[in-house]
Design a protein around this motif. Structure first.
Motif, PDB file in Angstrom:
ATOM      1  N   ASP A  56       0.836  -1.214   0.000  1.00  0.00           N
ATOM      2  CA  ASP A  56       0.000   0.000   0.000  1.00  0.00           C
ATOM      3  C   ASP A  56       0.866   1.257   0.000  1.00  0.00           C
ATOM      4  N   LEU A  57       1.972   1.229   0.772  1.00  0.00           N
ATOM      5  CA  LEU A  57       2.867   2.384   0.796  1.00  0.00           C
ATOM      6  C   LEU A  57       3.491   2.619  -0.580  1.00  0.00           C
ATOM      7  N   ALA A  58       3.922   1.555  -1.232  1.00  0.00           N
ATOM      8  CA  ALA A  58       4.527   1.698  -2.565  1.00  0.00           C
ATOM      9  C   ALA A  58       3.525   2.261  -3.567  1.00  0.00           C
ATOM     10  N   ILE A  59       2.252   1.805  -3.462  1.00  0.00           N
ATOM     11  CA  ILE A  59       1.221   2.304  -4.375  1.00  0.00           C
ATOM     12  C   ILE A  59       0.993   3.799  -4.152  1.00  0.00           C
ATOM     13  N   GLU A  60       0.949   4.215  -2.903  1.00  0.00           N
ATOM     14  CA  GLU A  60       0.719   5.618  -2.602  1.00  0.00           C
ATOM     15  C   GLU A  60       1.917   6.473  -3.031  1.00  0.00           C
ATOM     16  N   GLU A  61       3.144   5.932  -2.930  1.00  0.00           N
ATOM     17  CA  GLU A  61       4.322   6.659  -3.402  1.00  0.00           C
ATOM     18  C   GLU A  61       4.253   6.888  -4.911  1.00  0.00           C
ATOM     19  N   ALA A  62       3.838   5.847  -5.644  1.00  0.00           N
ATOM     20  CA  ALA A  62       3.710   5.993  -7.093  1.00  0.00           C
ATOM     21  C   ALA A  62       2.621   7.000  -7.450  1.00  0.00           C
ATOM     22  N   ALA A  63       1.506   6.968  -6.713  1.00  0.00           N
ATOM     23  CA  ALA A  63       0.429   7.924  -6.962  1.00  0.00           C
ATOM     24  C   ALA A  63       0.887   9.346  -6.666  1.00  0.00           C
ATOM     25  N   LEU A  64       1.725   9.498  -5.615  1.00  0.00           N
ATOM     26  CA  LEU A  64       2.241  10.824  -5.292  1.00  0.00           C
ATOM     27  C   LEU A  64       3.131  11.349  -6.424  1.00  0.00           C
ATOM     28  N   GLN A  65       3.980  10.497  -6.985  1.00  0.00           N
ATOM     29  CA  GLN A  65       4.817  10.908  -8.108  1.00  0.00           C
ATOM     30  C   GLN A  65       3.965  11.314  -9.308  1.00  0.00           C
ATOM     31  N   ALA A  66       2.903  10.561  -9.584  1.00  0.00           N
ATOM     32  CA  ALA A  66       2.013  10.906 -10.687  1.00  0.00           C
ATOM     33  C   ALA A  66       1.322  12.242 -10.449  1.00  0.00           C
ATOM     34  N   ALA A  67       0.936  12.511  -9.180  1.00  0.00           N
ATOM     35  CA  ALA A  67       0.291  13.788  -8.856  1.00  0.00           C
ATOM     36  C   ALA A  67       1.259  14.948  -9.061  1.00  0.00           C
ATOM     37  N   LYS A  68       2.544  14.750  -8.681  1.00  0.00           N
ATOM     38  CA  LYS A  68       3.544  15.799  -8.905  1.00  0.00           C
ATOM     39  C   LYS A  68       3.732  16.074 -10.405  1.00  0.00           C
ATOM     40  N   ILE A  69       3.754  15.032 -11.215  1.00  0.00           N
ATOM     41  CA  ILE A  69       3.915  15.208 -12.660  1.00  0.00           C
ATOM     42  C   ILE A  69       2.724  15.952 -13.256  1.00  0.00           C
ATOM     43  N   ARG A  70       1.491  15.637 -12.734  1.00  0.00           N
ATOM     44  CA  ARG A  70       0.313  16.362 -13.226  1.00  0.00           C
ATOM     45  C   ARG A  70       0.405  17.846 -12.882  1.00  0.00           C
ATOM     46  N   VAL A  71       0.940  18.177 -11.723  1.00  0.00           N
ATOM     47  CA  VAL A  71       1.126  19.591 -11.360  1.00  0.00           C
ATOM     48  C   VAL A  71       2.140  20.244 -12.296  1.00  0.00           C
ATOM     49  N   GLN A  72       3.249  19.557 -12.567  1.00  0.00           N
ATOM     50  CA  GLN A  72       4.255  20.107 -13.475  1.00  0.00           C
ATOM     51  C   GLN A  72       3.682  20.334 -14.870  1.00  0.00           C
ATOM     52  N   GLN A  73       2.872  19.382 -15.353  1.00  0.00           N
ATOM     53  CA  GLN A  73       2.271  19.546 -16.665  1.00  0.00           C
ATOM     54  C   GLN A  73       1.268  20.694 -16.686  1.00  0.00           C
ATOM     55  N   ALA A  74       0.511  20.840 -15.601  1.00  0.00           N
ATOM     56  CA  ALA A  74      -0.436  21.957 -15.519  1.00  0.00           C
ATOM     57  C   ALA A  74       0.310  23.291 -15.502  1.00  0.00           C
ATOM     58  N   GLN A  75       1.427  23.355 -14.781  1.00  0.00           N
ATOM     59  CA  GLN A  75       2.237  24.578 -14.789  1.00  0.00           C
ATOM     60  C   GLN A  75       2.798  24.853 -16.177  1.00  0.00           C
ATOM     61  N   LEU A  76       3.238  23.796 -16.856  1.00  0.00           N
ATOM     62  CA  LEU A  76       3.780  23.957 -18.199  1.00  0.00           C
ATOM     63  C   LEU A  76       2.706  24.455 -19.165  1.00  0.00           C
ATOM     64  N   ASN A  77       1.514  23.865 -19.099  1.00  0.00           N
ATOM     65  CA  ASN A  77       0.424  24.305 -19.977  1.00  0.00           C
ATOM     66  C   ASN A  77       0.048  25.761 -19.714  1.00  0.00           C
ATOM     67  N   LEU A  78       0.084  26.166 -18.423  1.00  0.00           N
ATOM     68  CA  LEU A  78      -0.216  27.558 -18.101  1.00  0.00           C
ATOM     69  C   LEU A  78       0.841  28.481 -18.696  1.00  0.00           C
ATOM     70  N   SER A  79       2.112  28.076 -18.646  1.00  0.00           N
ATOM     71  CA  SER A  79       3.162  28.909 -19.237  1.00  0.00           C
ATOM     72  C   SER A  79       3.031  29.005 -20.755  1.00  0.00           C
ATOM     73  N   TYR A  80       2.459  27.961 -21.371  1.00  0.00           N
ATOM     74  CA  TYR A  80       2.296  27.971 -22.827  1.00  0.00           C
ATOM     75  C   TYR A  80       1.227  28.951 -23.284  1.00  0.00           C
ATOM     76  N   THR A  81       0.397  29.453 -22.364  1.00  0.00           N
ATOM     77  CA  THR A  81      -0.618  30.432 -22.773  1.00  0.00           C
ATOM     78  C   THR A  81       0.021  31.750 -23.209  1.00  0.00           C
ATOM     79  N   THR A  82       1.268  31.999 -22.789  1.00  0.00           N
ATOM     80  CA  THR A  82       2.033  33.133 -23.310  1.00  0.00           C
ATOM     81  C   THR A  82       2.969  32.597 -24.380  1.00  0.00           C
ATOM     82  N   VAL A  83       2.656  32.872 -25.628  1.00  0.00           N
ATOM     83  CA  VAL A  83       3.453  32.377 -26.750  1.00  0.00           C
ATOM     84  C   VAL A  83       4.650  33.303 -26.920  1.00  0.00           C
TER      85      VAL A  83
END
Length: 350
Positions: A116-143
């Motif tokens: 269960d701990l390993a699963i939650e660690e992997a989910a945490l990494q995926a959540a961090k990547i989703r935040v990074q992608q959301a930040q990247l998409n927001l930066s792309y709004t300024t071309v």
């Protein structure tokens, strides 16, 4: 008897110079970039003046950022939620480890907590990547401009819906360095010594539309490895520094390529070279001050002078004026041309 005709002559002197070829060329930007959005949305604003020079990283367009701001907030909330899940799984795993050490729980119970701990660690990494992608998409709004250059006309007006990676917003052309495309026929290439490339070309010079020579020499940065069978030419491209942006893409200019081995030639004014049905010739004054026609083989022009490949000898007195009054055998009164009044000869050098 008719009196001798007064003429001016120049003494032919041999000059060592390499082979050269000249042709029409067209300029193009070193980089011609299509600016497209990386995210889709409503185009809110154009942030540059069309046709103006911009620096790398300068904002060009603004796409509505609100949907991407909301997506970033949602991703941050999910990351925080997953962080708490991770802490709970970590606490369960620690407790099961202690109980296992005291033999209060089975190995299976501890293994389930560790999984269960390993699963939650992997989910945490995926959540961090989703935040990074959301930040990247927001930066792309300024071309932004990917490189420094001159902008083109905007293809979309404010309020238009643009799609990611498909909508062409504008173009960006890098002006320094500037590239010049040109070609030579297979006969010209053979005459200068064969296949041209950056190794056997000594220099490339550009003649502007007004006739003046560009202040800096260029270098070959592309040479086709074969003759184009459709056109019978070798395609070449040279690069020139264009810091002052005197040259714009799409201009027609002339280029002079200097290559090959040195040869002995003579430089005479264009007005001294005449043409007949049998070819080109000049008037030469003999030892009795009579003029004779001397057939010559002319090559290219250099400014206001002809390059003479054959037909002259060192010291020949070549007539440079009153040519319309002359005919073979005419007696003349020769006067040496004043060196200060003659036009300077621009002999290509390495």
């Amino acid at each position: 008897m008719n009196p001798p005709i007064e003429v001016t002559f120049m003494a032919a002197e041999p000059v060592k110079m390499p082979m050269s070829l000249e042709t029409i060329a067209q300029t193009e930007g070193a980089k011609e970039i299509e600016v497209r959005p990386r995210v889709g949305g409503i185009l809110l604003k154009r942030l540059y003046d069309e046709g103006a020079a911009v620096e790398a990283g300068q904002p060009l367009f603004l796409i509505d950022p609100e949907p991407f701001q909301n997506a970033l907030k949602e991703a941050n909330a999910l990351l925080r939620e997953q962080s708490f899940r991770m802490l709970r799984a970590q606490s369960d795993e620690n407790r099961q480890r202690q109980l296992l050490a005291e033999n209060f729980v089975s190995q299976r119970a501890y293994d389930l907590a560790a999984v269960d701990l390993a699963i939650e660690e992997a989910a945490l990494q995926a959540a961090k990547i989703r935040v990074q992608q959301a930040q990247l998409n927001l930066s792309y709004t300024t071309v932004k401009a990917p490189v420094s250059g001159v902008t083109g006309r905007s293809q979309f007006s404010e309020g238009t819906l643009v799609s990611a990676n498909n909508s062409l917003l504008t173009t960006l052309t890098q002006l320094s360095p500037i590239w010049v495309r040109f070609s030579f026929s297979d006969n010209e290439v053979a005459r200068i010594g064969g296949h041209l490339n950056e190794k056997n070309v000594h220099s490339v010079r550009m003649i502007l539309p007004g006739g003046s020579e560009y202040q800096q020499d260029g270098k070959i940065n592309f040479a086709a490895s074969k003759i184009d069978p459709m056109l019978g030419t070798q395609q070449l491209r040279a690069t020139f520094d264009n810091t002052e942006q005197r040259i714009l893409p799409g201009q027609f200019v002339r280029v002079r390529v200097i290559a090959g081995e040195f040869r002995t030639v003579y430089i005479v004014p264009q007005v001294a070279v005449l043409a007949s049905d049998l070819g080109r010739y000049v008037y030469v004054i003999d030892e009795h001050n009579a003029v004779i026609q001397r057939p010559v083989i002319a090559d290219d022009w250099i400014g206001k002078d002809w390059i003479i490949l054959d037909g002259l000898n060192a010291g020949d007195r070549v007539v440079v004026d009153n040519l319309i009054k002359l005919s073979p055998g005419k007696i003349v009164d020769p006067k040496l041309r004043d060196a200060t009044s003659s036009s300077p000869v621009n002999v290509p050098s390495l």
